[in-house]
Design a protein around this motif. Structure first.
Motif, PDB file in Angstrom:
ATOM      1  N   GLU A   1     -24.652   7.834  51.078  1.00  0.00           N
ATOM      2  CA  GLU A   1     -25.858   7.308  50.435  1.00  0.00           C
ATOM      3  C   GLU A   1     -27.072   8.214  50.619  1.00  0.00           C
ATOM      4  O   GLU A   1     -27.973   8.227  49.780  1.00  0.00           O
ATOM      5  N   THR A   2     -27.107   8.962  51.720  1.00  0.00           N
ATOM      6  CA  THR A   2     -28.323   9.724  52.036  1.00  0.00           C
ATOM      7  C   THR A   2     -28.119  11.233  52.028  1.00  0.00           C
ATOM      8  O   THR A   2     -29.064  11.982  52.279  1.00  0.00           O
ATOM      9  N   ALA A   3     -26.919  11.699  51.752  1.00  0.00           N
ATOM     10  CA  ALA A   3     -26.637  13.137  51.795  1.00  0.00           C
ATOM     11  C   ALA A   3     -27.563  13.901  50.855  1.00  0.00           C
ATOM     12  O   ALA A   3     -27.864  13.449  49.744  1.00  0.00           O
ATOM     13  N   ASP A   4     -28.026  15.066  51.303  1.00  0.00           N
ATOM     14  CA  ASP A   4     -28.868  15.936  50.486  1.00  0.00           C
ATOM     15  C   ASP A   4     -27.982  16.611  49.439  1.00  0.00           C
ATOM     16  O   ASP A   4     -27.161  17.477  49.760  1.00  0.00           O
ATOM     17  N   LEU A   5     -28.146  16.224  48.185  1.00  0.00           N
ATOM     18  CA  LEU A   5     -27.255  16.716  47.133  1.00  0.00           C
ATOM     19  C   LEU A   5     -27.465  18.196  46.844  1.00  0.00           C
ATOM     20  O   LEU A   5     -26.513  18.901  46.492  1.00  0.00           O
ATOM     21  N   ASP A   6     -28.693  18.680  46.981  1.00  0.00           N
ATOM     22  CA  ASP A   6     -28.927  20.108  46.764  1.00  0.00           C
ATOM     23  C   ASP A   6     -28.163  20.942  47.793  1.00  0.00           C
ATOM     24  O   ASP A   6     -27.594  21.990  47.463  1.00  0.00           O
ATOM     25  N   GLU A   7     -28.145  20.467  49.033  1.00  0.00           N
ATOM     26  CA  GLU A   7     -27.386  21.176  50.058  1.00  0.00           C
ATOM     27  C   GLU A   7     -25.892  21.139  49.752  1.00  0.00           C
ATOM     28  O   GLU A   7     -25.178  22.131  49.950  1.00  0.00           O
ATOM     29  N   LEU A   8     -25.407  20.005  49.256  1.00  0.00           N
ATOM     30  CA  LEU A   8     -23.984  19.906  48.938  1.00  0.00           C
ATOM     31  C   LEU A   8     -23.609  20.776  47.742  1.00  0.00           C
ATOM     32  O   LEU A   8     -22.500  21.311  47.683  1.00  0.00           O
ATOM     33  N   VAL A   9     -24.520  20.927  46.792  1.00  0.00           N
ATOM     34  CA  VAL A   9     -24.261  21.847  45.679  1.00  0.00           C
ATOM     35  C   VAL A   9     -24.060  23.262  46.218  1.00  0.00           C
ATOM     36  O   VAL A   9     -23.148  23.985  45.794  1.00  0.00           O
ATOM     37  N   ASP A  10     -24.896  23.657  47.177  1.00  0.00           N
ATOM     38  CA  ASP A  10     -24.733  24.980  47.790  1.00  0.00           C
ATOM     39  C   ASP A  10     -23.381  25.091  48.492  1.00  0.00           C
ATOM     40  O   ASP A  10     -22.732  26.144  48.446  1.00  0.00           O
ATOM     41  N   VAL A  11     -22.959  24.005  49.145  1.00  0.00           N
ATOM     42  CA  VAL A  11     -21.659  23.999  49.821  1.00  0.00           C
ATOM     43  C   VAL A  11     -20.540  24.184  48.799  1.00  0.00           C
ATOM     44  O   VAL A  11     -19.624  24.998  48.984  1.00  0.00           O
ATOM     45  N   VAL A  12     -20.602  23.438  47.707  1.00  0.00           N
ATOM     46  CA  VAL A  12     -19.565  23.523  46.674  1.00  0.00           C
ATOM     47  C   VAL A  12     -19.532  24.923  46.067  1.00  0.00           C
ATOM     48  O   VAL A  12     -18.464  25.524  45.896  1.00  0.00           O
ATOM     49  N   GLU A  13     -20.704  25.461  45.748  1.00  0.00           N
ATOM     50  CA  GLU A  13     -20.753  26.768  45.096  1.00  0.00           C
ATOM     51  C   GLU A  13     -20.411  27.907  46.054  1.00  0.00           C
ATOM     52  O   GLU A  13     -20.149  29.029  45.611  1.00  0.00           O
ATOM     53  N   GLY A  14     -20.383  27.617  47.346  1.00  0.00           N
ATOM     54  CA  GLY A  14     -19.981  28.625  48.314  1.00  0.00           C
ATOM     55  C   GLY A  14     -18.479  28.751  48.479  1.00  0.00           C
ATOM     56  O   GLY A  14     -18.009  29.644  49.188  1.00  0.00           O
TER      57      GLY A  14
END
Length: 272
Positions: free
Chosen positions: A121-134
């Motif tokens: 519910e609270t995860a920073d989505l911008d940070e997760l996008v960076d994780v996915v794109e990495g």
């Protein structure tokens, strides 16, 4: 296409949020693991399962597939030509980069590298996008061909030449059978070298785009290892460039190969 597995008690909640955010960046596909079969008769009411179809797609606002002739790797390969991201929801034993949402399942069979553990519910989505794109992109021959077809120069092209390298089980009948190859690369160096080779080949007259991809990790007998795809004006320059491309890749890209046969295993460069 970047592929990430999402597991945990709140995986579906995170997937729903992350899909919306990733859609800003590109095309997103999702595939969900259904641990329980639909109620008896459900397939017959909405599909052609009773007529013997192995898989049936129901189209509406989205699509659903039912059937037992596809697995996760098949779906990933199918999506690669058309999508930039794929999120796999609930596949505990998938050998994919993995994000845990909520409580981590107590499953000793989890195989994927855990990239992050978050609150759905609270995860920073911008940070997760960076994780996915990495993560390392998943490519297939079809996805590379689709990419060059989207080139601005596609209208001027009359040829696409491709090369596919695969794991050969044996050279001669008496050879010990090769079960798998394992590839290791210097992180970033191999990819940059392939990009440099591609750019240099694209300087040739009549060559519009060159794409290369080499898998890392374990590749088993009969599986594909490497692809080279060339978009060109005519077949002559396309064939010459794809041949030169794979030769340069093998000669210049720092990739180390371990061969595992039924008799032994060894690093190939140590026997050269």
């Amino acid at each position: 296409m970047h592929v990430v597995s999402v597991i945990g008690s709140d995986s579906s909640t995170l997937v729903e949020r992350l899909v919306e955010r990733l859609a800003v960046e590109g095309r997103v596909a999702t595939v969900s693991n259904l641990p329980q079969s639909p109620a008896p008769g459900f397939e017959e009411s909405v599909t052609f399962g009773g007529a013997g179809a192995g898989v049936t797609y129901g189209l509406g606002d989205g699509w659903t597939a039912l059937g037992d002739d596809r697995d996760l790797s098949d779906v990933v390969d199918d999506c690669a030509p058309e999508y930039d991201y794929l999120l796999a929801d609930g596949f505990l034993e998938a050998d994919l980069p993995t994000i845990v949402a909520g409580n981590r399942p107590e499953n000793p069979g989890i195989r994927g590298l855990i990239l992050a553990t978050v609150d759905a519910e609270t995860a920073d989505l911008d940070e997760l996008v960076d994780v996915v794109e990495g993560t390392e992109p998943h490519e297939t021959l079809d996805s590379l061909v689709a990419a060059v077809k989207r080139s601005p120069d596609a209208e001027r092209s009359g040829a696409i030449a491709t090369f596919t390298g695969r794991v050969r089980a044996k050279d001669d009948d008496d050879d010990a059978r090769t079960e798998l190859l394992e590839f290791e690369m210097y992180e970033g160096v191999a990819q940059e070298t392939m990009a440099t080779i591609s750019r240099e080949l694209e300087q040739r007259d009549g060559v519009f785009e060159v794409r290369m991809y080499h898998r890392s990790g374990v590749v088993r007998d009969g599986e594909d290892i490497v692809f080279v795809v060339v978009l060109a004006g005519h077949r002559g320059e396309a064939f010459r460039t794809v041949s030169d491309g794979i030769d340069r890749l093998k000669d210049e890209v720092p990739i180390f190969k371990k061969e595992v046969t039924t008799d032994e295993e060894f690093w190939v460069h140590e026997r050269s």
